[in-house]
Design an enzyme around this catalytic site. Structure first.
Site, PDB file in Angstrom:
ATOM      1  N   LYS A 205      41.411  -0.779  18.764  1.00 42.40           N
ATOM      2  CA  LYS A 205      41.113   0.363  17.877  1.00 42.40           C
ATOM      3  C   LYS A 205      41.997   0.326  16.625  1.00 42.40           C
ATOM      4  CE  LYS A 205      39.947   4.422  16.394  1.00 42.40           C
ATOM      5  NZ  LYS A 205      38.611   4.845  16.046  1.00 42.40           N
ATOM      6  N   CYS A 259      41.423   8.644   9.989  1.00 42.52           N
ATOM      7  CA  CYS A 259      41.471   7.431  10.815  1.00 42.52           C
ATOM      8  C   CYS A 259      42.124   6.278  10.070  1.00 42.52           C
ATOM      9  CB  CYS A 259      40.067   7.045  11.224  1.00 42.52           C
ATOM     10  SG  CYS A 259      39.184   8.425  11.940  1.00 42.52           S
TER      11      CYS A 259
HETATM   12  N1  SAJ Z   1      36.538   3.389   1.350  1.00 42.61           N
HETATM   13  C1  SAJ Z   1      36.787   2.693   0.172  1.00 42.61           C
HETATM   14  N2  SAJ Z   1      36.088   1.550  -0.063  1.00 42.61           N
HETATM   15  C2  SAJ Z   1      35.149   1.073   0.819  1.00 42.61           C
HETATM   16  C3  SAJ Z   1      34.917   1.782   2.022  1.00 42.61           C
HETATM   17  C4  SAJ Z   1      35.632   2.948   2.260  1.00 42.61           C
HETATM   18  O1  SAJ Z   1      37.614   3.075  -0.662  1.00 42.61           O
HETATM   19  O2  SAJ Z   1      34.549   0.032   0.512  1.00 42.61           O
HETATM   20  C5  SAJ Z   1      37.296   4.634   1.613  1.00 42.61           C
HETATM   21  C6  SAJ Z   1      36.414   5.869   1.747  1.00 42.61           C
HETATM   22  O3  SAJ Z   1      36.107   6.434   0.503  1.00 42.61           O
HETATM   23  C7  SAJ Z   1      37.297   6.774   2.592  1.00 42.61           C
HETATM   24  C8  SAJ Z   1      38.049   5.797   3.489  1.00 42.61           C
HETATM   25  O4  SAJ Z   1      37.905   4.526   2.894  1.00 42.61           O
HETATM   26  O5  SAJ Z   1      38.248   7.471   1.783  1.00 42.61           O
HETATM   27  C9  SAJ Z   1      37.554   5.747   4.921  1.00 42.61           C
HETATM   28  O6  SAJ Z   1      36.145   5.798   4.987  1.00 42.61           O
HETATM   29  P1  SAJ Z   1      35.283   4.875   5.970  1.00 42.61           P
HETATM   30  O7  SAJ Z   1      33.844   5.173   5.765  1.00 42.61           O
HETATM   31  O8  SAJ Z   1      35.686   3.460   5.800  1.00 42.61           O
HETATM   32  O9  SAJ Z   1      35.772   5.270   7.447  1.00 42.61           O
HETATM   33  P2  SAJ Z   1      35.955   6.648   8.294  1.00 42.61           P
HETATM   34  O10 SAJ Z   1      37.374   7.080   8.183  1.00 42.61           O
HETATM   35  O11 SAJ Z   1      34.895   7.647   8.019  1.00 42.61           O
HETATM   36  O12 SAJ Z   1      35.691   6.069   9.806  1.00 42.61           O
HETATM   37  C10 SAJ Z   1      36.452   4.951  10.294  1.00 42.61           C
HETATM   38  C11 SAJ Z   1      35.484   3.910  10.885  1.00 42.61           C
HETATM   39  N3  SAJ Z   1      36.195   2.651  11.147  1.00 42.61           N
HETATM   40  C12 SAJ Z   1      35.798   1.465  10.632  1.00 42.61           C
HETATM   41  O13 SAJ Z   1      34.834   1.358   9.921  1.00 42.61           O
HETATM   42  C13 SAJ Z   1      36.611   0.263  11.015  1.00 42.61           C
HETATM   43  C14 SAJ Z   1      34.864   4.465  12.168  1.00 42.61           C
HETATM   44  O14 SAJ Z   1      34.044   3.491  12.802  1.00 42.61           O
HETATM   45  C15 SAJ Z   1      35.981   4.902  13.131  1.00 42.61           C
HETATM   46  O15 SAJ Z   1      35.442   5.441  14.331  1.00 42.61           O
HETATM   47  C16 SAJ Z   1      36.787   5.990  12.444  1.00 42.61           C
HETATM   48  O16 SAJ Z   1      37.374   5.407  11.267  1.00 42.61           O
HETATM   49  C17 SAJ Z   1      37.845   6.482  13.420  1.00 42.61           C
HETATM   50  O17 SAJ Z   1      37.621   7.543  14.049  1.00 42.61           O
HETATM   51  O18 SAJ Z   1      38.838   5.775  13.643  1.00 42.61           O
END
Ligand code: SAJ
Length: 404
Positions: A205, A259
């Site tokens: 995780k 996360c």
């Molecule tokens: N972000 C960027 N650039 C990108 C992708 C995301 O700047 O190309 C930023 C987003 O704007 C945001 C942050 O990253 O601020 C996180 O967003 P996210 O969509 O990547 O993830 P979360 O926090 O909504 O969910 C994550 C997921 N983990 C992964 O994709 C590895 C989800 O599957 C997990 O279950 C969750 O964390 C968790 O609960 O740990």
């Protein structure tokens, strides 16, 4: 109490409640536990206290069918799921006290043959720690209960689908525990179930989210280089990604949510010497928010010097990612606050189309803000912000690639 659940879930938040509803809707009686009486009352009335698509229907159905009930104290069952938060204390040290308190509430209820599973994101070794705690209080159960770790991996906004269809990694403290936990998830998960040990599952995780954080940091670092080198970073990444083995993520105004901006610290706290790249990625992503705020402040000053008046500034987006209303740990909020503190007499329009009201910011409709602003700062790539008609004399600062 006449209700005799098969499963008790401790923690009815963003993951615990959807999980409880899913299990209950597979006709397995579930008793959900939460410290908040308000949460418990809401769920027992068939309603929900969080925003997540389709969760309302799932909970209403589970409660009205008699398969889901909630309370503030654990009761006896065959399977116990710990789904409580694991925040960090000052100095980015993980705090597993909620997991420990939940476990202490379960210990007197445990009997031979029971299954105990932690789903909360946890530092490596937490499941073994809880095993030692359980057996120190109930030594007669040693070798007679099953203990495992199984992280949730769902994406907020798509939880009800991903809970069923995502693969799961399941690690017991021994092989019988892994097998027992696998059989449990097999009842309601359709994704593949992957067996391992508890330490690997815990680490898995943390690895997933640290990996995403590091990849976003790479994109954010590129955006800083491109800004200095006068190159459009969005075009650059699009072109680099034409290579068959390159897949760069998107830069943004920082990394938010509960996360990705948190979990890597579970590694850097326990393995400081070994996790330097992971720590640097965290710093880079945090720095990106600071940098965005500084850029806006400089643009305001430059405008004032050139025009002899304060600009009107539109801050577009507060959520931690596009098209959600979740403001937790949002870098956009941090930037808005910094810019606001420094705005002098400038008119500031704060926009968040997914939220009606905010206790700190006065929110403005996005079309009004776009119409009136001299400087338009895009922080979150919400759908509403795509294809807007902007005027030639407006300065557009696009930190999330919504204009490109
Ligand atoms: N972000 C960027 N650039 C990108 C992708 C995301 O700047 O190309 C930023 C987003 O704007 C945001 C942050 O990253 O601020 C996180 O967003 P996210 O969509 O990547 O993830 P979360 O926090 O909504 O969910 C994550 C997921 N983990 C992964 O994709 C590895 C989800 O599957 C997990 O279950 C969750 O964390 C968790 O609960 O740990």
């Amino acid at each position: 109490m006449s209700y005799s659940p098969k499963v008790v879930t401790i923690g009815l938040g963003y993951i615990g409640l959807p999980t409880s509803a899913l299990i209950a809707n597979s006709s397995i009686p579930v008793y959900g536990v939460d410290i908040s009486q308000h949460v418990v009352d809401t769920i027992n009335a068939g309603k929900i206290h969080i925003v997540e698509p389709d969760l309302d229907k799932a909970v209403a159905q589970a409660v009205s069918a008699g398969f889901l009930r909630a309370g503030t104290k654990a009761i006896a069952a065959d399977t116990y799921l710990v789904v409580v938060p694991t925040p960090f204390k000052g100095d980015h040290q993980p705090d597993i006290s909620y997991v420990q308190t939940a476990t202490e509430g379960i210990i007197p209820l445990l009997k031979e043959g029971d299954l105990y599973i932690i789903e909360s994101t946890s530092p490596v070794g937490t499941t073994e720690k809880m095993m030692n705690l359980i057996f120190s209080k109930r030594p007669e159960l040693e070798g007679k209960v099953y203990l495992a770790y199984c992280p949730e991996r769902v994406l907020p906004g798509n939880v009800m689908h991903e809970l069923v269809y995502n693969d799961r990694v399941i690690g017991g403290v021994n092989e019988p525990s892994t097998a027992k936990a696998l059989a449990f998830y097999n009842q309601f998960v359709q994704g593949e179930l992957h067996a391992t040990n508890a330490r690997t599952a815990e680490m898995c995780k943390l690895t997933e989210n640290a990996s995403r954080d590091s990849q976003i940091a790479f994109a954010n670092e590129l955006s800083l280089i491109c800004d200095k080198a006068d190159i459009n970073v969005w075009e650059l990444i699009r072109l680099a990604n034409k290579h068959p083995r390159v897949n760069i993520l998107q830069p943004g105004c920082g990394v938010g949510g509960h996360c990705i901006a948190v979990d890597p610290y579970f590694l850097t706290a326990d393995f400081p010497m070994e996790s330097r790249m992971i720590a640097q990625a965290r710093e880079t992503n945090n720095y990106k928010s600071f940098w965005c705020a500084e850029k806006v402040k400089s643009a305001r000053l430059a405008f004032e010097l050139q025009e002899g008046r304060q600009p009107a500034i539109a801050i577009m987006g507060l959520a931690f990612k596009p098209n959600i209303d979740d403001l937790r740990e949002s870098p956009a909020i941090h930037i808005a606050e910094r810019v606001l503190q420094d705005s002098g007499d400038a008119d500031m329009f704060i926009v968040e189309p997914n939220v009606h009201e905010h206790k700190v910011f006065k929110l403005t409709d996005y079309q009004v803000a776009i119409e009136k602003a001299d400087i338009i700062v895009f922080l979150v790539a919400h759908n509403e912000f795509k294809n807007l008609q902007l005027k030639e004399n407006q300065l557009v600062m696009d930190f999330c690639g919504v204009v490109k």
